[in-house]
Design a protein around this motif. Structure first.
Motif, short mmCIF file in Angstrom:
data_model
loop_
_atom_site.label_atom_id
_atom_site.label_comp_id
_atom_site.label_asym_id
_atom_site.label_seq_id
_atom_site.Cartn_x
_atom_site.Cartn_y
_atom_site.Cartn_z
N GLU A 181 0.73 -1.33 0.17
CA GLU A 181 0.27 0.04 -0.04
C GLU A 181 0.48 1.26 -0.18
O GLU A 181 0.62 2.05 -1.28
CB GLU A 181 -0.39 -0.18 1.10
N GLU A 182 1.49 1.08 0.85
CA GLU A 182 2.86 2.23 0.76
C GLU A 182 3.52 2.53 -0.81
O GLU A 182 3.75 3.52 -1.02
CB GLU A 182 3.88 1.75 1.95
N THR A 183 3.98 1.16 -1.10
CA THR A 183 4.54 1.73 -2.31
C THR A 183 3.85 2.38 -3.68
O THR A 183 4.05 2.58 -4.14
CB THR A 183 5.21 0.57 -3.18
N LEU A 184 2.44 1.60 -3.34
CA LEU A 184 1.32 2.08 -4.24
C LEU A 184 1.14 3.67 -4.31
O LEU A 184 1.70 4.10 -5.09
CB LEU A 184 0.51 1.12 -4.61
N ALA A 185 1.01 3.90 -3.17
CA ALA A 185 0.45 5.43 -3.05
C ALA A 185 1.88 6.21 -3.70
O ALA A 185 1.81 7.44 -4.02
CB ALA A 185 0.57 5.83 -1.73
N GLU A 186 3.03 5.82 -3.40
CA GLU A 186 4.26 6.28 -3.75
C GLU A 186 4.59 6.82 -5.92
O GLU A 186 4.64 7.71 -5.76
CB GLU A 186 5.82 5.46 -3.92
N ALA A 187 3.85 5.62 -5.78
CA ALA A 187 3.82 5.17 -7.41
C ALA A 187 2.83 6.48 -8.08
O ALA A 187 2.76 6.69 -8.86
CB ALA A 187 3.17 3.53 -7.83
N GLY A 188 1.79 6.48 -7.17
CA GLY A 188 0.36 7.11 -7.34
C GLY A 188 1.16 9.00 -7.29
O GLY A 188 0.93 9.48 -8.50
N ARG A 189 1.69 9.11 -6.45
CA ARG A 189 2.74 10.02 -6.56
C ARG A 189 3.95 10.94 -7.13
O ARG A 189 3.74 12.08 -8.33
CB ARG A 189 3.04 10.20 -4.99
N LEU A 190 4.35 9.89 -7.97
CA LEU A 190 5.08 10.00 -8.74
C LEU A 190 4.78 9.76 -10.46
O LEU A 190 5.23 10.13 -11.63
CB LEU A 190 6.25 9.28 -8.71
N GLY A 191 2.82 9.65 -10.36
CA GLY A 191 2.72 8.85 -12.16
C GLY A 191 2.65 7.87 -12.94
O GLY A 191 3.12 7.72 -13.38
N TYR A 192 3.44 6.62 -11.41
CA TYR A 192 3.10 5.49 -12.08
C TYR A 192 2.26 4.60 -12.13
O TYR A 192 1.57 4.17 -13.23
CB TYR A 192 4.89 4.31 -11.47
N ALA A 193 1.41 5.44 -11.21
CA ALA A 193 -0.19 4.97 -11.16
C ALA A 193 -0.76 5.76 -11.06
O ALA A 193 -0.91 7.11 -10.94
CB ALA A 193 0.36 3.73 -9.58
N GLU A 194 -2.05 4.94 -11.68
CA GLU A 194 -3.63 5.74 -12.56
C GLU A 194 -3.95 6.15 -11.17
O GLU A 194 -3.85 5.16 -9.71
CB GLU A 194 -3.79 4.96 -13.90
N ALA A 195 -4.77 7.09 -10.99
CA ALA A 195 -5.72 7.16 -9.69
C ALA A 195 -6.09 5.90 -9.73
O ALA A 195 -6.49 5.52 -7.98
CB ALA A 195 -6.79 8.30 -10.11
#
Length: 437
Positions: A181-195
């Protein structure tokens, strides 16, 4: 064909002005002279379909339109580039384009995974091209090598990492020890993961790409529904730590391969799941948002393709390669490869697939637990390669790595383990790929 007609401008319509569409438009406009030299005729942008017209879009407003259907229907459009995403609207627009004699370049893997047959038939009926290199692995050339370079060879396996979001997440978890969950949130902040990251993290994106790869590699129509799929949302930092102790890492793999059933029938398998990969395997070193695909062919042997798997510019590079090919065919009267589906191989059920497994379970720290667990594996015909106890007392765990077994046999074993008095829970079951044992 006269020299005058050979140099007639090729009209291009672009559907969508997101990250990829913007880059495609930029390249067409900024590299016009080079593209003309490569194609043998000018590429002229006739229009771009957008959701809203605005002066902030980077192109003149007169080139923008919200009426995509009218744009693809124009007589001065020869090639349509579809980069809007989704399924039903692009399907309608692409079919309309093909049926009116226009070649199509698309990056739409979700559409192709379910409707390649319908679109390919329309392209064939109207003697036009349907290109989709950008639909799998971004800038990495995979489709064209399979359809052209290896057309005279027999491809036995195509496997790899084809989703940058999940590879970034798993790589970061492995490097930092952080949880999912922590890494997914970071991926979202960096633009690697969609909303909404569901398509990526639950394996739907990779499954669509696997369907496309299997269809091409094995000359058989395969849809996303044929692909066995698991995502990465259940992977824990403990799984990655255990993998590291086994000299492995964990990757979300797309695997398409020919198999032979116990009755001697040739079948194909298409599957997506997180798996342990030995650190010695070339895919283990593919980190961050990068992609890599390994192709194994009978005569060519093993080939590996590596690079940027997503992003506006890398994906636009693949789109432009297709656009140049389609434009050359318009100028010189040729055509690209047609759909090849002669083999008509059946897709094997997941239960028949042979691989190795990693099983992590919480157990009571008592005498006899190991022998009881080993007996259940043996009872279901699953041979143990490695077994290791981690922790003690209430935190005791057993990690088991098996030799090759069928998925059905392993599933029966796990169900039986969950019924044992000494086993608190089977917390993780992952495949182990990239070994021969």
């Amino acid at each position: 064909m006269t020299s005058e007609s050979a140099h007639r401008a090729i009209g291009v319509a672009v559907l969508g002005l997101g990250n990829v569409g913007s880059e495609v438009v930029r390249i067409i406009r900024e590299q016009a002279e080079e593209l003309e030299a490569r194609v043998g005729a000018p590429l002229e942008l006739r229009g771009v379909a957008v959701r809203r017209i605005g002066s902030d879009r980077g192109i003149p407003e007169e080139l923008q339109t919200t009426d995509a259907e009218s744009l693809v229907g124009r007589d001065d459009v020869d090639i349509v580039v579809e980069v809007i995403g989704g399924i039903e609207l692009p399907r309608k627009l692409i079919l309309s384009s093909l049926n009116s004699g226009k070649s199509v370049v698309t990056a739409n893997k979700a559409l192709l995974a379910d409707h390649t047959g319908e679109l390919a038939e329309a392209a064939e009926a109207n003697s036009v091209d349907l290109y989709f290199e950008a639909a799998v692995a971004g800038a990495i050339p995979v489709i064209r090598p399979l359809t052209q370079s290896l057309a005279g060879d027999r491809v036995n396996k195509v496997a790899g990492i084809v989703n940058g979001t999940t590879n970034f997440i798993l790589s970061a978890m492995d490097e930092t020890g952080a949880d999912y969950e922590e890494t997914l949130a970071e991926a979202g902040r960096l633009g690697y993961a969609e909303a909404d990251p569901t398509a990526d993290v639950e394996g739907y994106d990779a499954a669509a790409k696997a369907a496309i790869l299997a269809s091409i590699a094995f000359h058989t129509r395969v849809t996303a529904a044929d692909v066995y799929r698991e995502g990465i949302s259940t992977i824990t930092s403990a799984d990655l730590a255990s993998a590291k102790a086994l000299d492995c890492t964990i990757k979300l793999l797309s695997i398409c391969e020919r198999i032979v059933t116990p009755k001697g029938k040739e079948r194909i398998s298409a599957r997506v799941y997180p798996a342990l990969v030995p650190l010695s395997h070339p895919l283990a070193s593919v980190n961050g948002a990068f992609n890599a695909v390994v192709v194994e062919a009978e005569n060519a042997g093993r080939l590996m393709f590596y690079g940027q798997g997503a992003g506006g510019a890398p994906t636009a590079s693949a789109v432009m390669g297709d656009l140049v090919m389609a434009a050359r065919n318009k100028v010189h009267g040729g055509r690209g490869p047609r759909e090849s589906k002669y083999a008509k191989l059946k897709v094997a059920p997941m239960g028949d697939i042979l691989t190795r497994y990693y099983v992590n379970m919480e157990v009571a720290d008592k005498e006899g637990v190991l022998s009881a667990v080993a007996a259940e594996f043996a009872k279901h015909g699953v041979s143990i390669s490695v077994v290791r106890q981690e922790g003690a007392g209430a935190g005791a765990r057993l990690v088991v790595v098996t030799h090759v077994a069928t998925d059905a046999a392993l599933s029966e074993t796990v169900a039986a383990l969950n019924e044992l008095e000494f086993v608190t829970a089977v917390t993780s079951v992952l495949r182990l790929e990239g070994t021969e044992q």
